[in-house]
Design an enzyme around this catalytic site. Structure first.
Site, PDB file in Angstrom:
ATOM      1  CB  SER A 187      -0.960  -0.008   1.185  1.00  0.00           C
ATOM      2  OG  SER A 187      -0.241   0.034   2.395  1.00  0.00           O
ATOM      3  CB  THR A 228       0.767   5.444   3.827  1.00  0.00           C
ATOM      4  OG1 THR A 228      -0.063   6.408   3.174  1.00  0.00           O
ATOM      5  CG2 THR A 228       1.405   6.074   5.060  1.00  0.00           C
ATOM      6  CB  CYS A 229       2.451   0.305   4.111  1.00  0.00           C
ATOM      7  SG  CYS A 229       0.906   0.315   5.034  1.00  0.00           S
ATOM      8  CB  SER A 230       5.159   0.747  -0.179  1.00  0.00           C
ATOM      9  OG  SER A 230       4.498  -0.487  -0.043  1.00  0.00           O
TER      10      SER A 230
END
Length: 178
Positions: free
Chosen positions: A61, A63-65
């Site tokens: 995703s 923001t996660c990545s």
């Protein structure tokens, strides 16, 4: 302040799964992953003096990545060598196969101290109240961070807006609480 702080780590009778990554996983390109290992939380916490766990909504995703997990990868050596963290876990409810692919995509070449772990079914994140309901009874992990020292939670915080915020769950925030 989280009710988890100054309490024993709350994962009795629960486990997580992960797939180890090592240099051999980059020697030959093939589509198959290794089989996941299942690890009991209580045994894992007992075997490691200091554990940092960060929860993320989903592998790959935005923001996660882009802004959350890369910080943990970049600071992994500092966490392990300078702050004496035994294990760093990135936890989502994705399958361990997706997590291994994501870790490799983010440049992780060794999971000795940095593991991407699966809480499929969200049993653990629901037990600590850090789940992210996404509709139709489905829960992802919210975005959060926990520090466990000698089996006791010393830091625990979750983001108010897990879709975009990376403040209390950031590696910098964790470093400030070690």
């Amino acid at each position: 302040m989280s009710a988890l702080i100054n309490q024993p780590f709350p994962a009795k009778d629960m486990s997580f799964q992960y797939i180890s990554i090592g240099p051999e996983d980059f020697a030959e390109k093939h589509g198959a992953c290794k089989m996941p290992q299942t690890v009991a939380w209580d045994k894992f916490i007992k075997e490691n003096k200091t554990v940092v766990i960060t929860g993320a909504p989903a592998a790959f995703s935005p923001t996660c990545s882009i802004s959350h997990v890369p910080g943990y990868i970049a600071y992994a050596d500092e966490l392990v060598q300078d702050k004496e963290v035994d294990q760093i876990l990135v936890l989502t409810v994705d399958s361990p196969f997706a997590l291994q692919a994501w870790a490799k995509d983010l440049g992780v070449k060794d999971t000795t101290h940095l593991k991407f772990v699966s809480d499929a079914g969200a049993q653990f994140v629901k037990s600590i109240g850090f789940e992210l309901p996404v509709g139709n009874g489905v829960n992802w992990s919210g975005r959060w961070a926990i520090v466990v020292k000698d089996g006791i939670v010393t830091y625990a915080a979750k983001e108010e807006n897990p879709a975009t915020d990376v403040t209390v769950s950031s590696v910098e925030s964790v470093l400030a609480h070690l």
